[in-house]
Design a protein around this motif. Structure first.
Motif, PDB file in Angstrom:
ATOM      1  N   LEU A   1       0.817  -1.206   0.000  1.00 26.69           N
ATOM      2  CA  LEU A   1       0.000   0.000   0.000  1.00 26.69           C
ATOM      3  C   LEU A   1       0.857   1.265   0.000  1.00 26.69           C
ATOM      4  N   ASP A   2       0.444   2.249  -0.781  1.00 25.27           N
ATOM      5  CA  ASP A   2       1.064   3.566  -0.744  1.00 25.27           C
ATOM      6  C   ASP A   2       0.613   4.257   0.536  1.00 25.27           C
ATOM      7  N   LEU A   3       1.528   4.396   1.480  1.00 29.11           N
ATOM      8  CA  LEU A   3       1.164   4.915   2.799  1.00 29.11           C
ATOM      9  C   LEU A   3       0.928   6.415   2.799  1.00 29.11           C
ATOM     10  N   GLY A   4       1.094   7.066   1.660  1.00 27.69           N
ATOM     11  CA  GLY A   4       0.759   8.481   1.577  1.00 27.69           C
ATOM     12  C   GLY A   4      -0.705   8.754   1.867  1.00 27.69           C
ATOM     13  N   ILE A   5      -1.546   7.726   1.690  1.00 25.41           N
ATOM     14  CA  ILE A   5      -2.974   7.904   1.957  1.00 25.41           C
ATOM     15  C   ILE A   5      -3.260   8.171   3.429  1.00 25.41           C
TER      16      ILE A   5
ATOM     17  N   VAL B   1      10.443  -6.419   8.991  1.00 20.78           N
ATOM     18  CA  VAL B   1       9.362  -5.772   9.729  1.00 20.78           C
ATOM     19  C   VAL B   1       9.759  -4.355  10.131  1.00 20.78           C
ATOM     20  N   ALA B   2      10.974  -4.205  10.609  1.00 21.39           N
ATOM     21  CA  ALA B   2      11.444  -2.877  11.018  1.00 21.39           C
ATOM     22  C   ALA B   2      11.399  -1.901   9.851  1.00 21.39           C
ATOM     23  N   ALA B   3      11.779  -2.368   8.660  1.00 25.37           N
ATOM     24  CA  ALA B   3      11.742  -1.500   7.485  1.00 25.37           C
ATOM     25  C   ALA B   3      10.316  -1.055   7.172  1.00 25.37           C
ATOM     26  N   ARG B   4       9.359  -1.949   7.327  1.00 30.12           N
ATOM     27  CA  ARG B   4       7.955  -1.595   7.072  1.00 30.12           C
ATOM     28  C   ARG B   4       7.437  -0.616   8.119  1.00 30.12           C
ATOM     29  N   ILE B   5       7.896  -0.769   9.348  1.00 32.68           N
ATOM     30  CA  ILE B   5       7.502   0.190  10.391  1.00 32.68           C
ATOM     31  C   ILE B   5       8.095   1.563  10.091  1.00 32.68           C
ATOM     32  N   ARG B   6       9.356   1.587   9.682  1.00 31.39           N
ATOM     33  CA  ARG B   6       9.978   2.874   9.338  1.00 31.39           C
ATOM     34  C   ARG B   6       9.236   3.559   8.197  1.00 31.39           C
ATOM     35  N   ALA B   7       8.741   2.770   7.241  1.00 34.62           N
ATOM     36  CA  ALA B   7       7.956   3.346   6.145  1.00 34.62           C
ATOM     37  C   ALA B   7       6.696   3.999   6.681  1.00 34.62           C
ATOM     38  N   GLY B   8       6.072   3.377   7.672  1.00 34.75           N
ATOM     39  CA  GLY B   8       4.907   3.980   8.294  1.00 34.75           C
ATOM     40  C   GLY B   8       5.233   5.248   9.041  1.00 34.75           C
ATOM     41  N   LEU B   9       6.395   5.266   9.675  1.00 37.85           N
ATOM     42  CA  LEU B   9       6.791   6.446  10.462  1.00 37.85           C
ATOM     43  C   LEU B   9       7.067   7.668   9.582  1.00 37.85           C
ATOM     44  N   ARG B  10       7.241   7.455   8.296  1.00 39.93           N
ATOM     45  CA  ARG B  10       7.404   8.600   7.395  1.00 39.93           C
ATOM     46  C   ARG B  10       6.092   9.358   7.205  1.00 39.93           C
ATOM     47  N   HIS B  11       4.985   8.725   7.626  1.00 41.80           N
ATOM     48  CA  HIS B  11       3.675   9.348   7.430  1.00 41.80           C
ATOM     49  C   HIS B  11       2.881   9.508   8.721  1.00 41.80           C
ATOM     50  N   VAL B  12       3.278   8.764   9.768  1.00 39.15           N
ATOM     51  CA  VAL B  12       2.529   8.770  11.029  1.00 39.15           C
ATOM     52  C   VAL B  12       3.525   8.871  12.181  1.00 39.15           C
TER      53      VAL B  12
END
Length: 351
Positions: free
Chosen positions: A262-266, A293-304
């Motif tokens: 998913l594009d987490l920009g949403i 998993v850590a990489a996916r969490i970091r991707a989320g932290l770029r938006h939240v």
């Protein structure tokens, strides 16, 4: 609510033991049951509750051993995420089901609504009490949301889809309040059909959801997904209904992000919500490494912001082999710990 930064949780279900259910029927059916599917239970009726209790203890201990912060009962007593509650209501005929085209495009037996939808008794209160008595961790219980319930039945009484959803909302609200009183820290409403039927969801999905949330204290979550990975292999890369949940009174929104990439920009559209972010791809047989998993969490932290992020699998784990589910949860907890340490180091560096 737990004060742990980046708390980990599950969406709801955990694999039921092979001695409890016939997984060949459960998986081979290839349709999430909307009416009773008694054939899946391998234990005699007079011993079933005790067996389900024992299976629930296994789920609790597995989640604790894996390092999960907010646990559920694993939904061990359920044939599906929704039918345990849906079939306990007045106003539905479950013995003479209607056949409709389900979310996966297959003919599916569903309850017929033949009278006013009403909750005649608490359905999951004992589930919460058993869970609360057997763990000292934060606990969450799940309920099917009112919109999804209305889409999983055939109306022969109300003659108005919105009226059906609002009737279910009343029943769900009563149950949720009782579950909070029984000791549930968090209530999660499962609403995958908001995504599956976006046109109708736009009309009354949030209205029904907010009615179901009325008078329910403490943290509440709405879970949206594209369907179990075992049922839906080719998932879309974006939600057809998500930003609208900014207007819901739920505190948290749960989404799957790993398998659909998913594009987490949403998530910018949900800046007023805590996000329960799916970081485990349940369609993959591979157990993710903590680093993945850590990489996916970091991707989320770029938006939240970290304070608004809860870490979870994409969806329920009901259809996974138990060893794979446990491995994935362990990796998720370890991945979250890696990112917590990074964030703590950043704070010390700035101090």
């Amino acid at each position: 609510m737990t004060k742990t930064l980046l708390p980990t949780t599950v969406v709801g279900s955990y694999p039921q033991p092979d001695w409890l259910v016939d997984r060949a029927i459960l998986v081979g059916n290839n349709v999430v049951p909307r009416v009773r599917l008694k054939a899946i239970w391998r234990v005699a009726e007079d011993a079933l509750e005790q067996a389900q209790d024992d299976a629930t203890l296994i789920a609790i201990r597995d989640m604790e051993r894996a390092g999960i912060d907010i646990i559920t009962d694993g939904e061990m007593r359920r044939e599906s995420y929704s039918n345990r509650f849906a079939l306990a209501l007045d106003g539905v005929d479950v013995d003479n089901p209607a056949i409709v085209v389900g979310r996966a495009g297959k003919p599916t037996p569903v309850p017929r609504i033949t009278g006013p939808i009403r909750r005649r008794h608490a359905v999951e209160v004992r589930d919460v009490e058993f869970l609360r008595a057997n763990t000292d961790r934060q606990i969450k219980i799940t309920l099917p949301g009112p919109f999804t319930l209305s889409m999983q039945a055939h109306d022969e009484y109300y003659g108005d889809p919105e009226a059906v959803a609002m009737a279910y909302a009343e029943a769900v609200a009563e149950e949720a309040r009782d579950l909070k009183a029984a000791g549930a820290d968090i209530i999660q409403f499962d609403e995958p059909w908001l995504q599956a039927r976006p046109e109708q969801a736009m009309q009354f999905g949030v209205k029904a959801l907010n009615r179901a949330l009325e008078g329910v204290p403490g943290p509440t979550v709405v879970h949206l997904c594209f369907g179990y990975a075992a049922m839906v292999a080719d998932k879309p890369s974006g939600y057809s209904f998500l930003s609208q949940l900014a207007d819901s009174t739920a505190e948290q929104i749960s989404i799957e992000a790993a398998q659909p990439k998913l594009d987490l920009g949403i998530l910018a559209d949900l800046s007023n919500k805590t996000i329960m972010l799916g970081v485990l791809d349940l369609g993959s047989a591979e157990v993710e490494s903590p680093q993945t998993v850590a990489a996916r969490i970091r991707a989320g932290l770029r938006h939240v912001a970290a304070e608004r992020l809860v870490i979870a699998p994409d969806c329920g784990m009901k259809y996974l082999p138990r060893a794979r589910a446990f491995g994935k949860l362990s990796a998720m907890a370890a991945g979250a710990a890696i990112v917590r340490q990074e964030l703590a180091g950043d704070c010390r560096g700035k101090g």
